[in-house]
Scaffold this active site. Structure first.
Site, PDB file in Angstrom:
ATOM      1  N   TYR A   1       0.465  10.588 -11.150  1.00 28.91           N
ATOM      2  CA  TYR A   1       0.070   9.570 -10.167  1.00 28.91           C
ATOM      3  C   TYR A   1      -0.438   8.304 -10.883  1.00 28.91           C
ATOM      4  O   TYR A   1       0.022   7.195 -10.619  1.00 28.91           O
ATOM      5  CB  TYR A   1      -1.011  10.143  -9.232  1.00 28.91           C
ATOM      6  N   PHE A  21       0.827  -1.214   0.000  1.00 35.57           N
ATOM      7  CA  PHE A  21       0.000   0.000   0.000  1.00 35.57           C
ATOM      8  C   PHE A  21       0.860   1.262   0.000  1.00 35.57           C
ATOM      9  O   PHE A  21       0.319   2.359  -0.109  1.00 35.57           O
ATOM     10  CB  PHE A  21      -0.866   0.073   1.264  1.00 35.57           C
TER      11      PHE A  21
HETATM   12  C1  UD1 Z   1      -9.606   9.653  -5.714  1.00 37.44           C
HETATM   13  C2  UD1 Z   1      -8.243   9.422  -5.057  1.00 37.44           C
HETATM   14  C3  UD1 Z   1      -7.231   8.948  -6.082  1.00 37.44           C
HETATM   15  C4  UD1 Z   1      -7.786   7.733  -6.802  1.00 37.44           C
HETATM   16  C5  UD1 Z   1      -9.150   8.031  -7.410  1.00 37.44           C
HETATM   17  C6  UD1 Z   1      -9.742   6.760  -8.006  1.00 37.44           C
HETATM   18  C7  UD1 Z   1      -7.473  10.749  -3.156  1.00 37.44           C
HETATM   19  C8  UD1 Z   1      -6.877  12.049  -2.709  1.00 37.44           C
HETATM   20  N1  UD1 Z   1      -7.733  10.653  -4.454  1.00 37.44           N
HETATM   21  O1  UD1 Z   1      -9.494  10.746  -6.643  1.00 37.44           O
HETATM   22  O2  UD1 Z   1      -6.016   8.594  -5.412  1.00 37.44           O
HETATM   23  O3  UD1 Z   1      -6.911   7.403  -7.858  1.00 37.44           O
HETATM   24  O4  UD1 Z   1     -10.021   8.475  -6.366  1.00 37.44           O
HETATM   25  O5  UD1 Z   1     -10.927   7.043  -8.707  1.00 37.44           O
HETATM   26  O6  UD1 Z   1      -7.727   9.863  -2.353  1.00 37.44           O
HETATM   27  N2  UD1 Z   1     -15.049  17.069  -5.394  1.00 37.44           N
HETATM   28  C9  UD1 Z   1     -15.706  18.247  -5.145  1.00 37.44           C
HETATM   29  N3  UD1 Z   1     -15.307  19.010  -4.069  1.00 37.44           N
HETATM   30  C10 UD1 Z   1     -14.283  18.629  -3.242  1.00 37.44           C
HETATM   31  C11 UD1 Z   1     -13.621  17.410  -3.491  1.00 37.44           C
HETATM   32  C12 UD1 Z   1     -14.025  16.672  -4.583  1.00 37.44           C
HETATM   33  O7  UD1 Z   1     -16.619  18.646  -5.899  1.00 37.44           O
HETATM   34  O8  UD1 Z   1     -13.958  19.379  -2.297  1.00 37.44           O
HETATM   35  C13 UD1 Z   1     -15.484  16.231  -6.525  1.00 37.44           C
HETATM   36  C14 UD1 Z   1     -14.403  16.021  -7.575  1.00 37.44           C
HETATM   37  O9  UD1 Z   1     -14.433  17.046  -8.543  1.00 37.44           O
HETATM   38  C15 UD1 Z   1     -14.813  14.645  -8.127  1.00 37.44           C
HETATM   39  C16 UD1 Z   1     -15.387  13.916  -6.899  1.00 37.44           C
HETATM   40  O10 UD1 Z   1     -15.761  14.958  -5.992  1.00 37.44           O
HETATM   41  O11 UD1 Z   1     -15.841  14.777  -9.074  1.00 37.44           O
HETATM   42  C17 UD1 Z   1     -14.385  13.006  -6.218  1.00 37.44           C
HETATM   43  O12 UD1 Z   1     -13.181  13.718  -5.953  1.00 37.44           O
HETATM   44  P1  UD1 Z   1     -12.084  13.195  -4.893  1.00 37.44           P
HETATM   45  O13 UD1 Z   1     -12.773  12.720  -3.680  1.00 37.44           O
HETATM   46  O14 UD1 Z   1     -11.075  14.278  -4.746  1.00 37.44           O
HETATM   47  O15 UD1 Z   1     -11.460  11.916  -5.584  1.00 37.44           O
HETATM   48  P2  UD1 Z   1     -10.729  11.715  -6.995  1.00 37.44           P
HETATM   49  O16 UD1 Z   1     -10.107  12.969  -7.493  1.00 37.44           O
HETATM   50  O17 UD1 Z   1     -11.718  11.049  -7.898  1.00 37.44           O
END
Ligand code: UD1
Length: 385
Positions: free
Chosen positions: A198, A74
């Site tokens: 990444y 991991f």
């Molecule tokens: C996450 C993981 C990444 C993994 C991926 C697999 C982390 C930091 N990232 O990325 O390692 O490869 O899943 O799919 O653990 N969003 C908002 N507001 C916020 C945060 C997020 O609108 O404050 C939205 C983003 O635009 C996205 C969704 O929520 O549409 C998920 O985002 P996030 O939780 O950051 O995950 P990923 O970028 O998908």
């Protein structure tokens, strides 16, 4: 009783896997540098070796001290955004340090490894029926140029093919004298798919594993996880990072009033409500997936790449709704522009995991939100609480 070395076992997902391994009567050795992990997250029955994977001699000492039957790896950096600013950091930790681990495995005859991979290997869908993602997309799709977004190489802004070539050249500089680790044309083409360093670093790890299988008969399962969220149902393990960015965690921190607001990144995506759609999966489901993958290798399974997701998507608004319901609080979410590098949609096709590993998920979004709220509301300062 088999002994499993769990690198990164003090981290968010690793600690869930360690707890489940112990429940299932495995002997566990955790290898962690505690840079992002927490000593408090490690089950009392596991041994802890504080080692950084950059130190090959120390890794070898761990293998000499414990008789390791298999490894679950991991230990890696995971932030998409950071990887675009610090590509060399991701090359060093996620790829070159990983090679140290594999070299020690080869030298000591340890022949099984389960590897954390990611849905970020898939990049952005190229056509309608790419979703749900199937594992062989990365074998079928042959882009001419890299999809890497804009990032920094030694403080100079660069993107796409130039960024890609700099990364590959730096990889070659570091494996000079090891022709067996050079990449063929097919492998180079495949590495052009991810949008982030990444994702690229993890896809390169999958390719390297393929080489170690051919060279040293090390059998592996690379597990491509989708979006992990939620906390252990026992309430003792959860996400505790210094600057969390993932949606469920920031929603929980807002519900607790620890941050003033959360941003909804983009409202004009090609999805039913216009916000990004992801396949959210609980860390306990991931933990059982790792153990099933281990058992698959122990019974003679061939090396594989397998998705771990639910096969269902949820939008940003749906996740916020689940977090509000679980916390019984209104979350202050404000509209914001798109975040660079976010695809519209990412959902797993989990049928290969069902077929090869007899694995499927048990937790739904509501349970992910409920367990996350239980963890964050009882541990407002994480493991220090
Ligand atoms: C996450 C993981 C990444 C993994 C991926 C697999 C982390 C930091 N990232 O990325 O390692 O490869 O899943 O799919 O653990 N969003 C908002 N507001 C916020 C945060 C997020 O609108 O404050 C939205 C983003 O635009 C996205 C969704 O929520 O549409 C998920 O985002 P996030 O939780 O950051 O995950 P990923 O970028 O998908």
């Amino acid at each position: 009783m088999k002994t499993i070395l769990v690198t990164g076992g003090a981290g968010y997902i690793g600690s869930h896997a360690v707890k489940e391994l112990i429940n299932q009567n495995y002997n566990v050795v955790v290898l962690d540098n505690l840079e992002n992990g927490h000593r408090e997250a490690i089950s009392k029955q596991a041994s802890l070796e504080i080692v950084d994977l950059k130190d090959k001699e120390k890794i070898a000492e761990v293998f000499a001290k414990h008789s390791i039957d298999a490894v679950i790896d991991f230990a890696a950096y995971l932030a998409v955004g950071e990887s675009m600013d610090k590509p060399e950091k991701y090359l060093r930790n996620n790829v070159l340090n990983f090679i140290n681990l594999l070299d020690v495995m080869a030298e000591t005859g340890c022949g099984f490894i389960i590897k954390s991979s990611t849905a970020a290997t898939y990049g952005n869908p190229t056509k309608e029926n790419d979703i749900p993602w199937k594992e062989d997309f990365t074998d079928r799709y042959q882009p001419q140029r890299s999809a890497l977004l804009e990032g920094k190489w030694q403080s100079k802004t660069t993107f796409a093919e130039d960024f890609f070539q700099l990364f590959i050249n730096e990889y070659y500089n570091n494996i000079a004298g090891r022709p067996e680790l050079r990449l063929n044309d097919n492998e180079i083409t495949k590495l052009r798919i991810p949008m982030s360093i990444y994702g690229l670093s993890k896809l390169l790890d999958e390719i390297i594993l393929n080489k170690y299988d051919k060279l040293h008969s090390i059998k592996s399962v690379s597990l491509r996880y989708f979006n992990v969220c939620g906390a252990h149902p026992d309430g003792d393990l959860g996400d505790d990072k210094p600057a969390p960015t993932n949606l469920m965690t920031v929603a929980m921190l807002q519900a607790l009033g620890k941050i003033p607001e959360i941003k909804i990144f983009g409202q004009d995506y090609n999805t039913p409500d216009g916000t990004g759609v992801r396949d959210y999966i609980h860390p306990s489901d991931l933990a059982t997936g790792h153990i099933k993958a281990l058992e698959y290798l122990f019974r003679g399974g061939q090396s594989e790449v397998i998705n771990l997701g639910t096969g269902r998507g949820a939008s940003v608004l749906e996740v916020i709704g689940a977090a509000e319901k679980a916390s019984s609080r209104k979350i202050n979410a404000v509209k914001a522009p798109r975040r660079s590098g976010d695809p519209d949609i990412s959902i797993a096709d989990p049928s290969k995991a069902k077929q090869l590993l007899d694995w499927q998920t048990e937790f739904d979004l509501e349970q992910m939100a409920r367990t996350a709220w239980n963890w964050h509301s009882n541990h407002p300062d994480g493991f220090k609480s």
